[in-house]
Design a protein around this motif. Structure first.
Motif, mmCIF file in Angstrom:
data_model
loop_
_atom_site.group_PDB
_atom_site.id
_atom_site.type_symbol
_atom_site.label_atom_id
_atom_site.label_comp_id
_atom_site.label_asym_id
_atom_site.label_seq_id
_atom_site.Cartn_x
_atom_site.Cartn_y
_atom_site.Cartn_z
ATOM 1 N N ILE A 67 0.910 -1.200 0.033
ATOM 2 C CA ILE A 67 -0.185 -0.194 0.037
ATOM 3 C C ILE A 67 0.794 1.018 -0.088
ATOM 4 C CG2 ILE A 67 -1.825 1.117 1.524
ATOM 5 C CD1 ILE A 67 -2.693 -1.629 2.355
ATOM 6 N N PHE A 68 2.152 1.206 0.723
ATOM 7 C CA PHE A 68 2.698 2.383 0.811
ATOM 8 C C PHE A 68 3.432 2.523 -0.589
ATOM 9 C CE2 PHE A 68 7.151 4.119 1.598
ATOM 10 C CZ PHE A 68 6.779 5.254 2.243
ATOM 11 N N ASP A 69 3.753 1.650 -1.117
ATOM 12 C CA ASP A 69 4.562 1.599 -2.494
ATOM 13 C C ASP A 69 3.434 1.903 -3.781
ATOM 14 O OD1 ASP A 69 7.014 0.691 -1.537
ATOM 15 O OD2 ASP A 69 6.674 -1.513 -2.115
ATOM 16 N N TYR A 70 2.427 1.705 -3.260
ATOM 17 C CA TYR A 70 1.370 2.102 -4.292
ATOM 18 C C TYR A 70 1.095 3.642 -4.318
ATOM 19 C CZ TYR A 70 -3.080 3.216 -6.327
ATOM 20 O OH TYR A 70 -4.260 3.734 -7.257
ATOM 21 N N LEU A 71 1.020 4.323 -3.218
ATOM 22 C CA LEU A 71 0.800 5.518 -2.840
ATOM 23 C C LEU A 71 1.928 6.361 -3.288
ATOM 24 C CD1 LEU A 71 -1.502 5.650 0.373
ATOM 25 C CD2 LEU A 71 -2.052 5.878 -2.160
ATOM 26 N N SER A 72 2.993 5.835 -3.152
ATOM 27 C CA SER A 72 4.628 6.595 -3.468
ATOM 28 C C SER A 72 4.466 6.900 -5.051
ATOM 29 C CB SER A 72 5.713 5.619 -3.025
ATOM 30 O OG SER A 72 5.651 5.328 -1.557
ATOM 31 N N ARG A 73 3.438 6.328 -5.821
ATOM 32 C CA ARG A 73 3.563 6.794 -7.177
ATOM 33 C C ARG A 73 2.972 7.997 -7.365
ATOM 34 N NH1 ARG A 73 0.541 1.331 -10.064
ATOM 35 N NH2 ARG A 73 1.903 -0.248 -8.731
ATOM 36 N N PHE A 74 2.314 8.637 -6.391
ATOM 37 C CA PHE A 74 1.580 9.796 -6.500
ATOM 38 C C PHE A 74 2.031 10.973 -5.436
ATOM 39 C CE2 PHE A 74 -1.120 6.106 -6.889
ATOM 40 C CZ PHE A 74 -1.162 6.172 -8.316
ATOM 41 N N TYR A 195 -2.289 15.871 0.988
ATOM 42 C CA TYR A 195 -3.107 14.880 0.350
ATOM 43 C C TYR A 195 -3.774 15.280 -0.754
ATOM 44 C CZ TYR A 195 -2.770 12.044 4.688
ATOM 45 O OH TYR A 195 -2.433 11.347 5.709
ATOM 46 N N THR A 196 -4.301 16.432 -0.938
ATOM 47 C CA THR A 196 -4.926 16.948 -2.280
ATOM 48 C C THR A 196 -3.946 16.831 -3.409
ATOM 49 O OG1 THR A 196 -6.426 18.392 -0.864
ATOM 50 C CG2 THR A 196 -6.199 18.885 -3.148
ATOM 51 N N ARG A 197 -2.741 17.066 -3.192
ATOM 52 C CA ARG A 197 -1.769 17.112 -4.134
ATOM 53 C C ARG A 197 -1.720 15.658 -4.975
ATOM 54 N NH1 ARG A 197 -3.006 21.591 -4.700
ATOM 55 N NH2 ARG A 197 -1.783 23.433 -4.400
ATOM 56 N N MET A 198 -1.623 14.730 -3.799
ATOM 57 C CA MET A 198 -1.693 13.353 -4.051
ATOM 58 C C MET A 198 -2.768 12.968 -4.806
ATOM 59 S SD MET A 198 -0.869 10.148 -1.319
ATOM 60 C CE MET A 198 -2.999 10.344 -0.842
ATOM 61 N N PHE A 199 -3.984 13.353 -4.412
ATOM 62 C CA PHE A 199 -5.114 12.982 -5.097
ATOM 63 C C PHE A 199 -5.019 13.303 -6.432
ATOM 64 C CE2 PHE A 199 -6.830 12.187 -0.881
ATOM 65 C CZ PHE A 199 -7.570 10.907 -1.074
ATOM 66 N N ASN A 345 -8.943 2.858 8.798
ATOM 67 C CA ASN A 345 -7.925 3.759 8.546
ATOM 68 C C ASN A 345 -7.599 3.829 7.370
ATOM 69 O OD1 ASN A 345 -7.341 3.991 11.352
ATOM 70 N ND2 ASN A 345 -6.066 2.231 11.417
ATOM 71 N N MET A 346 -6.913 5.170 6.676
ATOM 72 C CA MET A 346 -6.628 5.486 5.384
ATOM 73 C C MET A 346 -5.929 4.128 4.488
ATOM 74 S SD MET A 346 -5.587 9.477 5.411
ATOM 75 C CE MET A 346 -4.634 9.130 6.580
ATOM 76 N N ASP A 347 -5.309 3.532 5.139
ATOM 77 C CA ASP A 347 -4.532 2.455 4.510
ATOM 78 C C ASP A 347 -5.306 1.239 4.234
ATOM 79 O OD1 ASP A 347 -4.419 1.877 7.277
ATOM 80 O OD2 ASP A 347 -2.849 0.197 6.825
ATOM 81 N N GLN A 348 -6.235 1.091 5.090
ATOM 82 C CA GLN A 348 -7.206 -0.149 4.756
ATOM 83 C C GLN A 348 -8.217 0.333 3.697
ATOM 84 O OE1 GLN A 348 -8.510 0.327 9.285
ATOM 85 N NE2 GLN A 348 -7.678 -1.908 9.639
ATOM 86 N N ILE A 349 -8.619 1.448 3.857
ATOM 87 C CA ILE A 349 -9.454 1.723 2.474
ATOM 88 C C ILE A 349 -8.715 1.633 1.315
ATOM 89 C CG2 ILE A 349 -10.538 3.861 1.337
ATOM 90 C CD1 ILE A 349 -12.186 2.964 3.562
ATOM 91 N N VAL A 350 -7.341 2.030 1.167
ATOM 92 C CA VAL A 350 -6.712 1.828 -0.154
ATOM 93 C C VAL A 350 -6.275 0.156 -0.430
ATOM 94 C CG1 VAL A 350 -4.262 1.970 -1.099
ATOM 95 C CG2 VAL A 350 -5.436 3.972 0.241
ATOM 96 N N GLY A 351 -6.204 -0.683 0.949
ATOM 97 C CA GLY A 351 -6.118 -1.972 0.595
ATOM 98 C C GLY A 351 -7.484 -2.468 0.086
ATOM 99 N N GLN A 352 -8.616 -2.048 0.735
ATOM 100 C CA GLN A 352 -9.787 -2.497 0.224
ATOM 101 C C GLN A 352 -10.240 -2.183 -1.369
ATOM 102 O OE1 GLN A 352 -13.705 -0.531 1.421
ATOM 103 N NE2 GLN A 352 -14.445 -2.480 2.265
#
Length: 385
Positions: A67-74, A195-199, A345-352
């Motif tokens: 999950i950390f690696d996935y979000l690190s793309r953005f 967060y907004t820049r990431m989204f 948690n946020m990471d759990q939402i990303v995982g789901q």
């Protein structure tokens, strides 16, 4: 014709939009009834140029490297270990309760081994751990329960801990060492530019069309689409057929002070005093350098936007009725906190969301033709002002 109408541009909706566009080259209409993307994690610069979280503090932490690696793309990251103090008996002490908490509160000089015995001497024997009260008194006893948990929980939920499921207070550990970090996860970071820049980067694919200030009912029948991903309240989707699912809400008071810092850590909890539960100072979280500082006071409320599903057996039974309807509804996927009536948690939402994409990818065949690119004028992206 869109391949997907995704309702809600928070973590669940944005992750799925990104995956479906990038991995399946499908066309997405991503909508949100608010005037921005990012859901509750939305952050913005206030009128003084301070970066604040519009809906209270969002601290990213996870043990899942995937999950950390996935979000690190953005996003790039800023290392940040969250620390919280609680004002108890006029003192600021660490929460979760640890060795320093007890020693400072009681004027003691216990070691870690002695603290284990100290807790054991105060813990109450509970036959079966069912409620949030059971969780705490069975570990640290009634006095610390009263000081740290009961008042805070009653403010936060409008209910006594004895009326709430054990999951509420199980989220907060008790430590016998001096570890004063709020979380113990391997990856603890904040998005370097917010967060907004990431989204914005997440949903920047040309196949994703973003519409804010747009309600599902506004486009449900007006804009052609093949399938739906719904991340809003599941009872709302079904027009509250069995009644409304109860939620706890929050009211936020954002304040700017004309000084560099106000409190020693990012968040201070108030379990004994005041109507608000906690105060957040964002410069601790963001690392921003500024002559002023921004705070947010959180006031729990029974009315307002739905934030926290209330964990009681009768509420879960009501959700199960809606869940059965959802499972029988073709071409609609229900994803996220509100759609599954569960606190994540946020990471759990990303995982789901990533797990949902994998299921979609395994069960739905890819279209053979390429979709026409959306015109540049059709792309909209909410910017932090």
């Amino acid at each position: 014709m869109y391949d997907w109408l995704i309702v809600g541009a928070g973590f669940a909706g944005s992750v799925l939009a990104e995956r479906l566009a990038n991995e399946r080259n499908e066309r997405i209409l991503l909508i949100d009834r608010r005037n921005h993307i990012g859901g509750n994690a939305y952050d913005r610069f206030d009128e003084h140029g301070l970066l604040i979280h519009q809906y209270g503090p969002h601290i990213f932490h996870t043990n899942a490297k995937q999950i950390f690696d996935y979000l690190s793309r953005f996003t790039q990251w800023r290392f940040y270990e969250h620390r919280v103090l609680a004002e108890v008996d006029g003192l600021l002490v660490p929460i979760p309760i640890n060795l320093d908490t007890v020693n400072k509160l009681y004027g003691l000089h216990l070691t870690s081994e002695q603290l284990q015995d100290w807790f054991a001497g105060r813990a109450e024997k509970v036959g079966e751990i069912k409620t949030s009260e059971d969780v705490v008194v069975s570990v640290v006893g009634r006095e610390l329960y009263e000081k740290f948990f009961r008042g805070y929980t009653r403010k936060q939920w409008g209910l006594d801990p004895s009326e709430l499921d054990k999951s509420v207070t199980s989220r907060v550990p008790t430590r016998t060492n001096r570890d004063d970090r709020y979380f113990g996860d391997e990856f603890q970071f904040m998005p370097r530019h917010g967060y907004t820049r990431m989204f914005e980067k997440m949903v920047s694919h040309p196949n994703i069309h973003v519409m804010t200030q747009t309600d599902y009912q506004d486009v449900r029948y007006a804009i052609p689409h093949r399938r739906v991903i719904f991340t809003g309240p599941i009872d709302e989707y079904f027009d509250f057929r069995f009644g409304k699912l109860p939620y706890r809400s929050l009211r936020f008071e954002h304040v700017t002070l004309d000084k560099p810092l106000h409190q020693p850590v990012g968040v201070v909890n108030y379990p004994q005093t005041h109507d608000y539960t906690r105060v957040t100072e964002y410069k601790h979280l963001t690392g921003q350098e500024h002559a002023k500082t921004a705070l947010t006071y959180e006031y729990p409320s029974a009315v307002g936007d739905p934030y926290y599903p209330i964990p009681k057996p009768e509420n879960q039974a009501l959700f199960k009725k809606y869940e059965r309807l959802a499972l029988a509804t073709p071409n609609v996927w229900f994803v996220g906190r509100l759609a599954t009536y569960r606190y994540y948690n946020m990471d759990q939402i990303v995982g789901q969301a990533l797990a949902t994409f994998r299921r979609i990818n395994e069960t739905l065949p890819l279209r053979t033709e390429s979709p026409p690119a959306l015109p540049i004028s059709a792309k909209t992206t909410a910017l932090a002002s």
